[in-house]
Scaffold this active site. Sequence first.
Site, PDB file in Angstrom:
ATOM      1  CD1 TRP A 102      -1.736  -2.297   2.112  1.00  8.91           C
ATOM      2  CD2 TRP A 102      -2.688  -1.731   0.173  1.00  8.91           C
ATOM      3  NE1 TRP A 102      -2.582  -3.312   1.744  1.00  8.91           N
ATOM      4  CE2 TRP A 102      -3.171  -3.003   0.565  1.00  8.91           C
ATOM      5  CE3 TRP A 102      -3.142  -1.165  -1.015  1.00  8.91           C
ATOM      6  CZ2 TRP A 102      -4.097  -3.713  -0.201  1.00  8.91           C
ATOM      7  CZ3 TRP A 102      -4.065  -1.875  -1.785  1.00  8.91           C
ATOM      8  CH2 TRP A 102      -4.530  -3.129  -1.374  1.00  8.91           C
ATOM      9  CG  ASP A 170      -2.785   4.014   4.858  1.00  8.56           C
ATOM     10  OD1 ASP A 170      -3.732   3.764   5.633  1.00  8.56           O
ATOM     11  OD2 ASP A 170      -2.598   3.401   3.783  1.00  8.56           O
ATOM     12  CE  LYS A 194      -7.324  -3.422   5.875  1.00  8.75           C
ATOM     13  NZ  LYS A 194      -7.002  -4.631   5.101  1.00  8.75           N
TER      14      LYS A 194
END
Length: 358
Positions: A102, A170, A194
């Site tokens: 990511w 992030d 998540k």
Amino acid sequence: MSKIHNFSAGPAILPQSAIDASVEALQNFAGTGLSLIEVSHRSKEYEAVVAEATQLVKDILQLGDDYAVAFLQGGASLQFDMIPMNWLGEGETAAYTNTGVWASRAVKEAKLFGNVNVVASSEDTNFNYIPKDYTMPADAKYFHCTSNNTIYGTEMFSFPNTNGVPLICDMSSDIFSRPFDAKQFDMIYAGAQKNMGPAGTTLVIIKKSFLEKRVSKKIPTMLDYAVHIENGSMYNTPSVFAIFVCMHTLRWIKSIGLEAMEVRNKAKADLLYAEIDRNSLFTGTVAVEDRSRMNINFVLTNTAYEAEFLKFCESKNLSGLKGHRSVGGLRASLYNALEIESVQSLVDAMKEFEAMKK
């Protein structure tokens, strides 16, 4: 039905209280006689949901009115573009660390808008550690990092002193899992699926003084953070269901507190890592000091056993343990809502499997 132990990396396990509230709201939301998924997002009942969810984020992270909160769509992946689009002008440079898939994608997207200085990377060892010794370029418009790497299983437990360079993170897979100084950051973002809710919304937290430093060029309306913040996450129809579930999950998180949440999460991770290190059939894949508490990656020392072990786990109602398709192996995601009893069930299965193979 027997209890399924959910180790999925996302969409992931949610607290039962949030699931129960969602089921009720799908039948009759806030006494309106309408289902949550058919009610107007402009109704006073639903506007109250967004307002409460916004305030809960600030309360949990101890943030004041100098920070703005918005719930957006497009996942964390859209943020990879929105961030440089809003803050990186032509010829300007942003600093990034590359610690996994990511983070790599964030770097790739930022290069579409300006210069990117990758100040540190762990790609040389397949992202199995967090780089720590690097220099922060003074001319960077911002510094971007990824606090937890879901695919590779590393986590940042401290953040660098950026010497005045705006700090963006992030936190998709470890937000609300432990206490941290949120005021250190100019921007935090996290996909909900998540630790915070179902797929469909993305949390964005921005320091208002940083928001004012956006590029002077025109930004497409839907990609301008200021527009979403000024409209209270309601510039376009929001993810009504996802934000509602987030609100109830945030209520649950606040009731526990981040200090106690960290104790819970550390106990779960310690239990599983201890078995990985003890068990002759398994080995960890990450530098010990950087082992994530959220996503625990490990492999069988004899890879020929992998399919058999996963099938064995399935027979024990242990779900979601197959590693990401890009790296293989095994991965157990121990997000906030997973109870330690589930981890113990996995540990027991690992012990039993070892005994079977001796």
